[in-house]
Write a protein that holds these residues in place. Structure first.
Motif, PDB file in Angstrom:
ATOM      1  N   GLU A 106       0.815  -1.222   0.000  1.00  0.00           N
ATOM      2  CA  GLU A 106       0.000   0.000   0.000  1.00  0.00           C
ATOM      3  C   GLU A 106       0.844   1.266   0.000  1.00  0.00           C
ATOM      4  OE1 GLU A 106      -2.670  -0.585   3.290  1.00  0.00           O
ATOM      5  OE2 GLU A 106      -3.868  -2.045   2.164  1.00  0.00           O
ATOM      6  N   SER A 107       2.076   1.188   0.484  1.00  0.00           N
ATOM      7  CA  SER A 107       2.966   2.354   0.518  1.00  0.00           C
ATOM      8  C   SER A 107       3.920   2.393  -0.674  1.00  0.00           C
ATOM      9  CB  SER A 107       3.791   2.335   1.811  1.00  0.00           C
ATOM     10  OG  SER A 107       2.968   2.410   2.928  1.00  0.00           O
ATOM     11  N   ASN A 108       3.693   1.529  -1.640  1.00  0.00           N
ATOM     12  CA  ASN A 108       4.591   1.424  -2.803  1.00  0.00           C
ATOM     13  C   ASN A 108       6.039   1.187  -2.388  1.00  0.00           C
ATOM     14  OD1 ASN A 108       2.573   1.745  -4.800  1.00  0.00           O
ATOM     15  ND2 ASN A 108       2.576   3.947  -4.418  1.00  0.00           N
ATOM     16  N   LEU A 109       6.218   0.357  -1.362  1.00  0.00           N
ATOM     17  CA  LEU A 109       7.555   0.020  -0.875  1.00  0.00           C
ATOM     18  C   LEU A 109       7.880  -1.457  -1.088  1.00  0.00           C
ATOM     19  CD1 LEU A 109       7.502   1.963   2.516  1.00  0.00           C
ATOM     20  CD2 LEU A 109       8.780   2.584   0.456  1.00  0.00           C
ATOM     21  N   SER A 110       7.097  -2.147  -1.896  1.00  0.00           N
ATOM     22  CA  SER A 110       7.344  -3.577  -2.089  1.00  0.00           C
ATOM     23  C   SER A 110       8.704  -3.820  -2.743  1.00  0.00           C
ATOM     24  CB  SER A 110       6.222  -4.242  -2.882  1.00  0.00           C
ATOM     25  OG  SER A 110       6.049  -3.626  -4.127  1.00  0.00           O
ATOM     26  N   TYR A 111       9.264  -2.789  -3.372  1.00  0.00           N
ATOM     27  CA  TYR A 111      10.602  -2.935  -3.953  1.00  0.00           C
ATOM     28  C   TYR A 111      11.638  -3.255  -2.868  1.00  0.00           C
ATOM     29  CZ  TYR A 111      11.704   1.758  -2.256  1.00  0.00           C
ATOM     30  OH  TYR A 111      11.925   2.840  -1.448  1.00  0.00           O
ATOM     31  N   LEU A 112      11.388  -2.822  -1.625  1.00  0.00           N
ATOM     32  CA  LEU A 112      12.311  -3.156  -0.535  1.00  0.00           C
ATOM     33  C   LEU A 112      12.334  -4.666  -0.312  1.00  0.00           C
ATOM     34  CD1 LEU A 112      11.416  -0.354   2.055  1.00  0.00           C
ATOM     35  CD2 LEU A 112      13.447  -0.470   0.591  1.00  0.00           C
ATOM     36  N   LEU A 113      11.157  -5.271  -0.376  1.00  0.00           N
ATOM     37  CA  LEU A 113      11.073  -6.728  -0.246  1.00  0.00           C
ATOM     38  C   LEU A 113      11.705  -7.404  -1.448  1.00  0.00           C
ATOM     39  CD1 LEU A 113      10.134  -9.326   1.088  1.00  0.00           C
ATOM     40  CD2 LEU A 113       7.902  -8.978   0.009  1.00  0.00           C
ATOM     41  N   LEU A 114      11.444  -6.894  -2.633  1.00  0.00           N
ATOM     42  CA  LEU A 114      12.032  -7.483  -3.838  1.00  0.00           C
ATOM     43  C   LEU A 114      13.554  -7.427  -3.778  1.00  0.00           C
ATOM     44  CD1 LEU A 114      11.733  -8.770  -6.621  1.00  0.00           C
ATOM     45  CD2 LEU A 114      11.576  -6.463  -7.579  1.00  0.00           C
ATOM     46  N   ASP A 115      14.097  -6.280  -3.380  1.00  0.00           N
ATOM     47  CA  ASP A 115      15.557  -6.155  -3.271  1.00  0.00           C
ATOM     48  C   ASP A 115      16.129  -7.176  -2.293  1.00  0.00           C
ATOM     49  OD1 ASP A 115      15.509  -4.030  -5.027  1.00  0.00           O
ATOM     50  OD2 ASP A 115      15.744  -2.494  -3.485  1.00  0.00           O
ATOM     51  N   LYS A 116      15.477  -7.336  -1.150  1.00  0.00           N
ATOM     52  CA  LYS A 116      15.985  -8.252  -0.127  1.00  0.00           C
ATOM     53  C   LYS A 116      15.768  -9.714  -0.500  1.00  0.00           C
ATOM     54  CE  LYS A 116      17.657  -5.292   2.579  1.00  0.00           C
ATOM     55  NZ  LYS A 116      19.082  -5.233   2.804  1.00  0.00           N
ATOM     56  N   SER A 117      14.712  -9.980  -1.239  1.00  0.00           N
ATOM     57  CA  SER A 117      14.408 -11.376  -1.543  1.00  0.00           C
ATOM     58  C   SER A 117      15.043 -11.875  -2.839  1.00  0.00           C
ATOM     59  CB  SER A 117      12.897 -11.598  -1.581  1.00  0.00           C
ATOM     60  OG  SER A 117      12.300 -10.808  -2.569  1.00  0.00           O
ATOM     61  N   ASN A 118      15.550 -10.970  -3.665  1.00  0.00           N
ATOM     62  CA  ASN A 118      16.084 -11.403  -4.956  1.00  0.00           C
ATOM     63  C   ASN A 118      17.181 -12.453  -4.835  1.00  0.00           C
ATOM     64  OD1 ASN A 118      14.784 -10.656  -7.267  1.00  0.00           O
ATOM     65  ND2 ASN A 118      15.808  -8.699  -7.455  1.00  0.00           N
ATOM     66  N   SER A 119      18.121 -12.270  -3.944  1.00  0.00           N
ATOM     67  CA  SER A 119      19.205 -13.249  -3.852  1.00  0.00           C
ATOM     68  C   SER A 119      18.660 -14.601  -3.398  1.00  0.00           C
ATOM     69  CB  SER A 119      20.313 -12.773  -2.917  1.00  0.00           C
ATOM     70  OG  SER A 119      19.821 -12.590  -1.620  1.00  0.00           O
ATOM     71  N   PHE A 120      17.715 -14.586  -2.466  1.00  0.00           N
ATOM     72  CA  PHE A 120      17.101 -15.827  -2.033  1.00  0.00           C
ATOM     73  C   PHE A 120      16.321 -16.470  -3.186  1.00  0.00           C
ATOM     74  CE2 PHE A 120      13.132 -17.777  -0.744  1.00  0.00           C
ATOM     75  CZ  PHE A 120      13.630 -18.884  -0.109  1.00  0.00           C
ATOM     76  N   LEU A 121      15.511 -15.667  -3.861  1.00  0.00           N
ATOM     77  CA  LEU A 121      14.708 -16.195  -4.965  1.00  0.00           C
ATOM     78  C   LEU A 121      15.589 -16.724  -6.092  1.00  0.00           C
ATOM     79  CD1 LEU A 121      11.877 -13.507  -5.153  1.00  0.00           C
ATOM     80  CD2 LEU A 121      11.732 -15.806  -4.197  1.00  0.00           C
ATOM     81  N   GLU A 122      16.707 -16.052  -6.338  1.00  0.00           N
ATOM     82  CA  GLU A 122      17.614 -16.519  -7.384  1.00  0.00           C
ATOM     83  C   GLU A 122      18.132 -17.921  -7.073  1.00  0.00           C
ATOM     84  OE1 GLU A 122      20.656 -13.607  -8.176  1.00  0.00           O
ATOM     85  OE2 GLU A 122      19.177 -12.152  -8.868  1.00  0.00           O
ATOM     86  N   GLU A 123      18.421 -18.197  -5.819  1.00  0.00           N
ATOM     87  CA  GLU A 123      18.897 -19.535  -5.440  1.00  0.00           C
ATOM     88  C   GLU A 123      17.821 -20.583  -5.702  1.00  0.00           C
ATOM     89  OE1 GLU A 123      21.970 -20.615  -4.659  1.00  0.00           O
ATOM     90  OE2 GLU A 123      22.470 -18.553  -5.196  1.00  0.00           O
ATOM     91  N   ILE A 124      16.574 -20.266  -5.347  1.00  0.00           N
ATOM     92  CA  ILE A 124      15.472 -21.199  -5.597  1.00  0.00           C
ATOM     93  C   ILE A 124      15.301 -21.416  -7.096  1.00  0.00           C
ATOM     94  CG2 ILE A 124      12.955 -21.459  -5.508  1.00  0.00           C
ATOM     95  CD1 ILE A 124      12.980 -20.150  -2.803  1.00  0.00           C
ATOM     96  N   CYS A 125      15.290 -20.328  -7.855  1.00  0.00           N
ATOM     97  CA  CYS A 125      15.032 -20.418  -9.288  1.00  0.00           C
ATOM     98  C   CYS A 125      16.166 -21.124 -10.033  1.00  0.00           C
ATOM     99  CB  CYS A 125      14.769 -19.029  -9.869  1.00  0.00           C
ATOM    100  SG  CYS A 125      13.231 -18.307  -9.235  1.00  0.00           S
ATOM    101  N   LYS A 126      17.380 -21.013  -9.539  1.00  0.00           N
ATOM    102  CA  LYS A 126      18.501 -21.733 -10.161  1.00  0.00           C
ATOM    103  C   LYS A 126      18.248 -23.228 -10.160  1.00  0.00           C
ATOM    104  CE  LYS A 126      22.272 -18.551  -9.308  1.00  0.00           C
ATOM    105  NZ  LYS A 126      23.448 -18.246  -8.501  1.00  0.00           N
ATOM    106  N   GLU A 127      17.591 -23.713  -9.113  1.00  0.00           N
ATOM    107  CA  GLU A 127      17.281 -25.139  -9.013  1.00  0.00           C
ATOM    108  C   GLU A 127      16.457 -25.601 -10.214  1.00  0.00           C
ATOM    109  OE1 GLU A 127      18.268 -27.365  -6.613  1.00  0.00           O
ATOM    110  OE2 GLU A 127      19.517 -25.723  -5.891  1.00  0.00           O
ATOM    111  N   PHE A 128      15.616 -24.722 -10.727  1.00  0.00           N
ATOM    112  CA  PHE A 128      14.734 -25.102 -11.820  1.00  0.00           C
ATOM    113  C   PHE A 128      15.403 -25.041 -13.185  1.00  0.00           C
ATOM    114  CE2 PHE A 128      11.641 -23.898  -8.556  1.00  0.00           C
ATOM    115  CZ  PHE A 128      10.876 -25.044  -8.558  1.00  0.00           C
ATOM    116  N   VAL A 129      16.459 -24.277 -13.313  1.00  0.00           N
ATOM    117  CA  VAL A 129      17.080 -24.133 -14.638  1.00  0.00           C
ATOM    118  C   VAL A 129      18.450 -24.784 -14.738  1.00  0.00           C
ATOM    119  CG1 VAL A 129      15.825 -22.006 -15.152  1.00  0.00           C
ATOM    120  CG2 VAL A 129      18.096 -21.861 -14.159  1.00  0.00           C
TER     121      VAL A 129
END
Length: 178
Positions: A106-129
């Motif tokens: 609601e505060s248009n701050l979800s980019y803070l979560l995206l920035d923090k979660s990208n490295s974690f998400l990249e590790e998960i997504c690497k498993e698939f490719v």
């Protein structure tokens, strides 16, 4: 002993500031919230705030850092090594953070979560490719594509008030990645 006490007090101060910010964000636009308002609501001094943070966004990023550190520690402690279970736990963990998630969105701050979660998400997504024998360029873009999809699934799930259960969300993500 003094260091433990100071560490404990600092943790309480940070938690108080975070909770105060979350409460204020429910009622007021983020960019209109002052540090004085947060510290007053938290019952701490402005000096205590500035000992820990420079700006209000730091309160959120500090919390997210701790959240992801705890999440990764839990994965290691439990010994999760299958992607479905890791993704399931990811959705389950964020379901407990509804106030934070709604405030960020609601505060248009979800980019803070995206920035923090990208490295974690990249590790998960690497498993698939990693077993698909993509060129390095295609692998890089595929991982970024999956990260964006994963993040947007999370946001949409929060906005739908967690209508689907965590298992369904984990299955859906894994299905998209086949």
């Amino acid at each position: 002993m003094a260091n433990k006490l100071n560490s404990y007090r600092n943790a309480i101060t940070k938690e108080s500031i975070f909770i105060a910010l979350m409460l204020l964000m429910k009622k007021k636009e983020f960019h209109k919230i002052s540090i004085t308002e947060v510290t007053t609501k938290a019952g701490v001094s402005r000096m205590a705030f500035y000992r820990n943070y420079e700006v209000l966004e730091d309160v959120i990023t500090d919390y997210l850092d701790a959240f992801f550190a705890k999440y990764e520690e839990t994965i290691a402690d439990i010994g999760l090594n299958n992607t479905y279970d890791i993704v399931l736990m990811f959705f389950s963990s964020f379901k407990t953070e509804k106030t934070l998630m709604m405030n960020l969105i609601e505060s248009n701050l979800s980019y803070l979560l995206l920035d923090k979660s990208n490295s974690f998400l990249e590790e998960i997504c690497k498993e698939f490719v990693c077993d698909k024998f993509y060129s390095p360029e295609k692998e890089k873009y595929t991982i970024k594509f999956l990260c964006g999809g994963f993040f947007n699934m999370l946001v949409e799930w929060v906005l739908s008030d967690f209508k689907e259960d965590e298992a369904y969300m984990a299955e859906l993500f894994c299905e998209y990645c086949k």
